[in-house]
Scaffold this motif. Sequence first.
Motif, PDB file in Angstrom:
ATOM      1  N   VAL A  99      16.351  46.619  58.210  1.00  0.00           N
ATOM      2  CA  VAL A  99      16.922  45.891  59.347  1.00  0.00           C
ATOM      3  C   VAL A  99      18.160  46.638  59.820  1.00  0.00           C
ATOM      4  CG1 VAL A  99      17.936  43.727  60.130  1.00  0.00           C
ATOM      5  CG2 VAL A  99      16.045  43.692  58.478  1.00  0.00           C
ATOM      6  N   THR A 100      18.139  47.110  61.065  1.00  0.00           N
ATOM      7  CA  THR A 100      19.286  47.851  61.596  1.00  0.00           C
ATOM      8  C   THR A 100      20.224  46.961  62.401  1.00  0.00           C
ATOM      9  OG1 THR A 100      17.970  48.523  63.524  1.00  0.00           O
ATOM     10  CG2 THR A 100      18.022  50.025  61.637  1.00  0.00           C
ATOM     11  N   SER A 101      19.699  45.886  62.972  1.00  0.00           N
ATOM     12  CA  SER A 101      20.556  44.931  63.678  1.00  0.00           C
ATOM     13  C   SER A 101      19.811  43.621  63.862  1.00  0.00           C
ATOM     14  CB  SER A 101      21.015  45.482  65.037  1.00  0.00           C
ATOM     15  OG  SER A 101      19.910  45.835  65.833  1.00  0.00           O
ATOM     16  N   LEU A 102      20.581  42.547  63.982  1.00  0.00           N
ATOM     17  CA  LEU A 102      20.032  41.207  64.187  1.00  0.00           C
ATOM     18  C   LEU A 102      20.640  40.598  65.438  1.00  0.00           C
ATOM     19  CD1 LEU A 102      20.171  39.755  60.554  1.00  0.00           C
ATOM     20  CD2 LEU A 102      18.104  40.347  61.827  1.00  0.00           C
ATOM     21  N   PHE A 103      19.843  39.819  66.140  1.00  0.00           N
ATOM     22  CA  PHE A 103      20.297  39.106  67.333  1.00  0.00           C
ATOM     23  C   PHE A 103      20.006  37.630  67.095  1.00  0.00           C
ATOM     24  CE2 PHE A 103      18.676  43.310  68.289  1.00  0.00           C
ATOM     25  CZ  PHE A 103      19.741  43.907  68.953  1.00  0.00           C
ATOM     26  N   LEU A 104      21.051  36.889  66.698  1.00  0.00           N
ATOM     27  CA  LEU A 104      20.874  35.499  66.304  1.00  0.00           C
ATOM     28  C   LEU A 104      21.077  34.569  67.494  1.00  0.00           C
ATOM     29  CD1 LEU A 104      22.736  35.479  62.862  1.00  0.00           C
ATOM     30  CD2 LEU A 104      20.317  35.921  63.344  1.00  0.00           C
ATOM     31  N   ASP A 105      20.099  33.750  67.737  1.00  0.00           N
ATOM     32  CA  ASP A 105      20.161  32.750  68.794  1.00  0.00           C
ATOM     33  C   ASP A 105      21.036  31.589  68.327  1.00  0.00           C
ATOM     34  OD1 ASP A 105      19.610  31.423  71.122  1.00  0.00           O
ATOM     35  OD2 ASP A 105      17.615  30.766  70.529  1.00  0.00           O
ATOM     36  N   ASP A 106      21.656  30.886  69.282  1.00  0.00           N
ATOM     37  CA  ASP A 106      22.396  29.680  68.919  1.00  0.00           C
ATOM     38  C   ASP A 106      21.412  28.653  68.368  1.00  0.00           C
ATOM     39  OD1 ASP A 106      24.739  30.794  69.813  1.00  0.00           O
ATOM     40  OD2 ASP A 106      24.572  29.923  71.817  1.00  0.00           O
ATOM     41  N   LEU A 107      21.822  27.952  67.337  1.00  0.00           N
ATOM     42  CA  LEU A 107      20.933  26.953  66.750  1.00  0.00           C
ATOM     43  C   LEU A 107      20.553  25.907  67.793  1.00  0.00           C
ATOM     44  CD1 LEU A 107      22.444  26.382  63.192  1.00  0.00           C
ATOM     45  CD2 LEU A 107      20.310  27.515  63.795  1.00  0.00           C
TER      46      LEU A 107
END
Length: 203
Positions: free
Chosen positions: A51-59
Motif C-alpha cells: 500500500v503506497t497511499s490511502l484515501f479515506l472517505d469521511d465516515l
Amino acid sequence: MKQKYYWIIGIIILVSITIGTVLTSIPFQKDVGKPEPQMVLAPYVDVEVTVTSLFLDDLYSDCEAPEVCPRDRASLKIDKIDRTGDPNNAMNLNIGDEVEFRLKYSARPAKLRSDISPTCPAGWIFKSGSCVAEGCEGSECPVSSPQYDEKPAELEDGYIVYHLPQRTDEVTEKILSGLEKGSKIKIRIWQIPNFEISEYELI
C-alpha cells in the motif's frame, strides 16, 4: 476417341457442379464448440502488493443506506504476480506497476458479519444455504434462493461492522485488521468493470 474424351470431361464437370451445390446448401457453423462469451471466466491475477497511499472517505458521508460506507480507495504497488488466471497478461499488469482501486469494505479495521437472516416462503425452511420444502428430505427436494433484507454498516468498538447475508446455518464473522501506508497484502484482481478490493490477507 474424341467423343469418349468429351464424355469424360462432361461427367467431371457435372460431378463438380453437383458437389458444389451440396456444399453450399450446408449451413456453416462458425466457432462450433466455443463457449458463449458470458460463460468465459474473466482473467484474474493473484498479487502481493504494498500500500503506497490511502484515501479515506469521511465516515458515512454521502452514503444512503443500505449502501456500503465509507468509500475508501488505495494505491498499491505490485511486488509479485501469479498469472495462473491470466497466462497471456491480458490485464497488462507487471511487477512495479502502481494501481488504484476502491475498497468494497473500509481500509479501517472492519468486521464482516454474516448475520442477515434469510427469508423463505411459507412452508419452506432454510437449510445449507437454500430454501427447502419443509419435511422434504433427499436430493430430489425442490430448492429456491432465500431473500435477504438490507442492513447498513455501523460502528462497534472501533470496528466498522458490515452486515452480510447469512449463507450457512450459523452466523460467521471475519475480521479485516485494517490497512495503512506500507502494509503488504495479498489480493486477487479481476478484469471486470468497476472492480473493487473486497477481502485481503496481510503478509
